[in-house]
Enzyme design. Structure first.
Site, PDB file in Angstrom:
ATOM      1  N   GLU A 110     -27.972   8.333 -23.676  1.00 54.03           N
ATOM      2  CA  GLU A 110     -27.256   7.151 -23.208  1.00 54.03           C
ATOM      3  C   GLU A 110     -28.078   5.893 -23.452  1.00 54.03           C
ATOM      4  O   GLU A 110     -27.532   4.836 -23.810  1.00 54.03           O
ATOM      5  CB  GLU A 110     -26.926   7.301 -21.725  1.00 54.03           C
ATOM      6  CG  GLU A 110     -25.935   8.427 -21.423  1.00 54.03           C
ATOM      7  CD  GLU A 110     -25.714   8.599 -19.941  1.00 54.03           C
ATOM      8  OE1 GLU A 110     -25.471   7.577 -19.264  1.00 54.03           O
ATOM      9  OE2 GLU A 110     -25.788   9.737 -19.448  1.00 54.03           O
ATOM     10  N   GLU A 130     -25.043  17.612 -19.588  1.00 54.36           N
ATOM     11  CA  GLU A 130     -24.814  17.525 -18.147  1.00 54.36           C
ATOM     12  C   GLU A 130     -23.808  18.546 -17.632  1.00 54.36           C
ATOM     13  O   GLU A 130     -23.972  19.089 -16.520  1.00 54.36           O
ATOM     14  CB  GLU A 130     -24.352  16.102 -17.778  1.00 54.36           C
ATOM     15  CG  GLU A 130     -25.460  15.063 -17.806  1.00 54.36           C
ATOM     16  CD  GLU A 130     -25.658  14.416 -19.166  1.00 54.36           C
ATOM     17  OE1 GLU A 130     -26.271  13.354 -19.248  1.00 54.36           O
ATOM     18  OE2 GLU A 130     -25.190  15.012 -20.166  1.00 54.36           O
TER      19      GLU A 130
END
Length: 256
Positions: A110, A130
């Site tokens: 990210e 995740e």
């Protein structure tokens, strides 16, 4: 080894994730440390580079310990700190570069998405794992579809798999260089990024955020205002004069 190191060299701030024994995984205290280093630049810093210590990993994202024993309240606090860390990078008034020297996962990916420029070696592996932890990809993972398309972004997020650089397509890495040439490629890019006035870079970057969050009407209107306001700064007129003097007459739009 612990907190990310911050070193200023030739007007560039180098932030290195410095936990190679744990794949440069980020702990909660690292988030505020990096956000502060991004926000508190002082007058002379013209760009920021992120990289990882060692030769194998940029960063594995958040350390798994950060997710243990969370409650809904503490989970919100944690992810708010992650989002604030990424927001600081995305909104930085100077160019930001992710020098991807190895595996890049989770919050670290990210971060790479939030940066203006990505320079990677061809063997890097990237992913958002995740979902394998039972948690969603959030925050600046929302930028992924703009790089790889909606269908591929959903695949990457929903499988949590690792992908090679090629899977991210030509729009992800601005430059690809072998590991021994990675720093040289980064320095060559920095030479271009730091050649302009800080005022115009900050203005242009503010427009990037406007374009990202608003439609064409608002984006164009904001662009007009930003353009006009820049001429209140003497640096703009000086830059125009410098460019005119080093540009051939035939390239200025007038009669040769």
């Amino acid at each position: 080894m612990g907190l990310p190191t911050v070193a200023d060299l030739d007007r560039v701030r180098w932030i290195t994730f410095n936990r190679p024994e744990a794949a440069n995984a980020l702990r909660v205290e690292d988030l505020d440390h990096v956000a502060d280093a991004v926000r508190d630049l002082g007058g002379g810093i013209r760009a920021i580079v992120f990289t990882g210590a060692g030769e194998r990993t940029f960063s594995a994202g958040m350390h798994l310990d950060a997710f243990r024993d969370l409650t809904p309240i503490t989970a919100r606090r944690l992810i708010a700190r992650v989002a604030d860390f990424l927001r600081a990078v995305r909104l930085s008034p100077v160019p930001t570069v992710a020098m991807l020297n190895g595996t890049c996962l989770g919050a670290a990916l990210e971060l790479a998405l939030a940066c203006d420029i990505r320079i990677a070696h061809p063997a890097v592996r990237l992913g958002l794992p995740e979902v394998k932890l039972g948690i969603p990809s959030v925050a600046d993972a929302a930028l992924l579809p703009a790089f790889v398309g909606l269908s591929r972004a959903r695949e990457m997020i929903l499988t949590g798999d690792l992908y090679d650089l090629e899977a991210f397509g030509p729009g992800f890495a601005n430059r690809v260089a072998e590991p021994e040439r990675l720093r040289a490629a980064t320095l060559a890019m920095l030479e271009k990024l730091t050649a302009h006035t800080p005022q115009v870079i900050a203005a242009q970057k503010s427009l990037f955020e406007t374009w990202l969050n608003h439609g064409i009407t608002t984006s164009v209107s904001s662009s007009v205002d930003v353009f006009g306001d820049l001429f209140d700064d003497p640096a703009t007129a000086e830059a125009v004069e410098r460019y005119q003097h080093r540009t051939p007459r035939s390239a200025r739009g007038g009669t040769p």
